[in-house]
Structures are given as structure tokens and as C-alpha cells.
Design a protein around this motif. Structure first.
Motif, short mmCIF file in Angstrom:
data_model
loop_
_atom_site.label_atom_id
_atom_site.label_comp_id
_atom_site.label_asym_id
_atom_site.label_seq_id
_atom_site.Cartn_x
_atom_site.Cartn_y
_atom_site.Cartn_z
N THR A 62 3.53 23.83 -14.72
CA THR A 62 3.05 23.24 -13.55
C THR A 62 3.51 24.15 -12.49
OG1 THR A 62 2.79 21.22 -14.50
CG2 THR A 62 2.97 21.34 -11.96
N VAL A 63 2.88 24.72 -11.56
CA VAL A 63 3.56 25.46 -10.42
C VAL A 63 3.43 24.80 -9.02
CG1 VAL A 63 3.45 27.57 -9.14
CG2 VAL A 63 2.74 27.52 -11.56
N ASP A 64 4.59 24.47 -8.31
CA ASP A 64 4.29 23.52 -7.18
C ASP A 64 3.90 24.48 -5.90
OD1 ASP A 64 6.55 25.01 -6.05
OD2 ASP A 64 8.07 23.30 -6.38
N ALA A 65 3.81 23.89 -4.82
CA ALA A 65 3.31 24.44 -3.51
C ALA A 65 4.25 25.75 -3.09
CB ALA A 65 2.99 23.79 -2.49
N LYS A 66 5.51 25.74 -3.40
CA LYS A 66 6.31 26.75 -3.11
C LYS A 66 6.45 27.93 -4.21
CE LYS A 66 9.28 23.55 -0.59
NZ LYS A 66 10.50 23.09 -0.21
N GLY A 67 5.63 27.54 -5.17
CA GLY A 67 5.77 28.79 -6.18
C GLY A 67 6.73 28.66 -7.45
N SER A 68 7.29 27.41 -7.39
CA SER A 68 8.23 26.95 -8.63
C SER A 68 7.70 26.54 -9.69
CB SER A 68 9.37 26.06 -8.18
OG SER A 68 10.26 26.46 -7.01
N GLN B 252 -2.08 27.79 -27.10
CA GLN B 252 -2.53 27.73 -25.79
C GLN B 252 -1.39 27.25 -24.51
OE1 GLN B 252 -6.01 25.51 -24.87
NE2 GLN B 252 -6.50 26.46 -22.82
N VAL B 253 -1.53 27.84 -23.41
CA VAL B 253 -0.52 27.62 -22.39
C VAL B 253 -1.44 27.09 -21.30
CG1 VAL B 253 1.47 28.30 -21.04
CG2 VAL B 253 1.29 29.09 -23.09
N LYS B 254 -1.25 26.06 -20.87
CA LYS B 254 -2.07 25.36 -19.74
C LYS B 254 -1.22 25.54 -18.58
CE LYS B 254 -4.62 21.96 -22.55
NZ LYS B 254 -4.78 20.59 -22.90
N VAL B 255 -1.87 25.93 -17.48
CA VAL B 255 -1.22 26.30 -16.21
C VAL B 255 -2.12 25.47 -15.28
CG1 VAL B 255 -0.55 27.89 -14.44
CG2 VAL B 255 -0.57 28.48 -16.79
N THR B 256 -1.23 24.69 -14.30
CA THR B 256 -1.74 24.01 -13.37
C THR B 256 -0.96 24.26 -11.94
OG1 THR B 256 -2.03 22.18 -14.59
CG2 THR B 256 -2.20 21.52 -12.30
N ILE B 257 -1.65 24.60 -10.90
CA ILE B 257 -1.22 25.21 -9.54
C ILE B 257 -1.33 24.03 -8.49
CG2 ILE B 257 -1.24 26.79 -8.18
CD1 ILE B 257 -2.29 28.81 -10.26
N PHE B 258 -0.37 23.61 -7.77
CA PHE B 258 -0.61 23.00 -6.55
C PHE B 258 -0.97 23.67 -5.55
CE2 PHE B 258 1.27 19.77 -9.34
CZ PHE B 258 0.76 18.64 -9.06
N MET B 259 -2.33 23.49 -5.04
CA MET B 259 -2.78 24.12 -3.91
C MET B 259 -3.34 23.20 -2.79
SD MET B 259 -4.70 27.46 -6.04
CE MET B 259 -5.37 27.72 -4.60
N ARG B 260 -3.21 23.32 -1.57
CA ARG B 260 -3.59 22.54 -0.67
C ARG B 260 -3.63 21.00 -0.93
NH1 ARG B 260 -8.34 26.47 -0.83
NH2 ARG B 260 -7.38 28.21 0.57
N GLY B 261 -2.43 20.66 -1.55
CA GLY B 261 -2.16 19.27 -1.66
C GLY B 261 -2.83 18.69 -3.12
N ARG B 262 -3.38 19.45 -3.97
CA ARG B 262 -3.92 19.09 -5.14
C ARG B 262 -3.84 19.82 -6.37
NH1 ARG B 262 -9.67 20.40 -6.30
NH2 ARG B 262 -10.04 22.16 -5.25
N ALA B 263 -3.80 19.31 -7.64
CA ALA B 263 -3.34 19.88 -8.75
C ALA B 263 -4.94 20.86 -9.20
CB ALA B 263 -2.96 19.17 -9.85
N VAL B 264 -4.58 22.06 -9.30
CA VAL B 264 -5.85 22.93 -9.72
C VAL B 264 -5.44 23.50 -11.09
CG1 VAL B 264 -7.38 24.77 -9.11
CG2 VAL B 264 -6.44 23.29 -7.26
N PRO B 265 -6.25 23.49 -12.12
CA PRO B 265 -6.02 24.04 -13.27
C PRO B 265 -6.39 25.55 -13.27
CG PRO B 265 -7.75 22.27 -13.80
CD PRO B 265 -7.53 22.41 -12.19
#
Length: 84
Positions: free
Chosen positions: A57-63, A2-15
């Protein structure tokens, strides 16, 4: 695997599974699937294991930042070579 992905959106980490907007989640689901299929095909020649605890982990800029556990440096080198 399983590959877990977390995206930073609006200043918080969202699975990724909590992201309701398909315009945002679909490309990251595709990326996770591609990473998963690539890593599943890479076995440690010494231990016969694949990477574990794979997370992106994807930061707010998409990296995106990929992290994983490997049984030994040889597996890590093979993964690095495959992912370029």
C-alpha cells in the motif's frame, strides 16, 4: 506469487492496474516486480513455503507499506532480513 499494489490518489485507494498514467504506474510496477522476485527466492526452511497474500500500500506521500502472510515466524524473520 502475485504482489498486489494499492496507491492512494486524490483521497481514494486505487489498485495499480487501474492507474492509467504510466509515469505513476511504471515505478510501482518495477517495485512490485522486485519485491516479488525477492520473496519468491525465500523459502521457509521448515515448511518449504513462500510468503502469500503479498500486498503493498502506497500512501499519498509515496511511502510504501508491505504486508504478507507467512507460514511461521521463521519465514517472517527471513523475509525481514532479506528486505532489510
Amino acid at each position: 506469487m502475485q504482489v498486489k499494489v494499492t496507491i492512494f490518489m486524490r483521497g481514494r485507494a486505487v489498485p495499480l492496474e487501474d492507474v492509467k498514467d504510466a509515469r505513476i504506474s511504471a515505478p510501482f510496477r518495477t517495485m512490485a516486480s522486485q519485491v516479488q522476485s525477492t520473496l519468491e527466492g525465500i523459502l521457509c526452511p521448515e515448511h518449504g513455503k513462500t510468503a502469500t497474500n503479498v500486498r503493498i500500500t502506497v500512501d499519498a506521500k509515496g511511502s510504501a507499506d508491505l504486508k504478507y502472510e507467512s507460514c511461521c515466524p521463521r519465514l517472517g524473520a527471513l523475509i525481514g532480513k532479506a528486505l532489510g
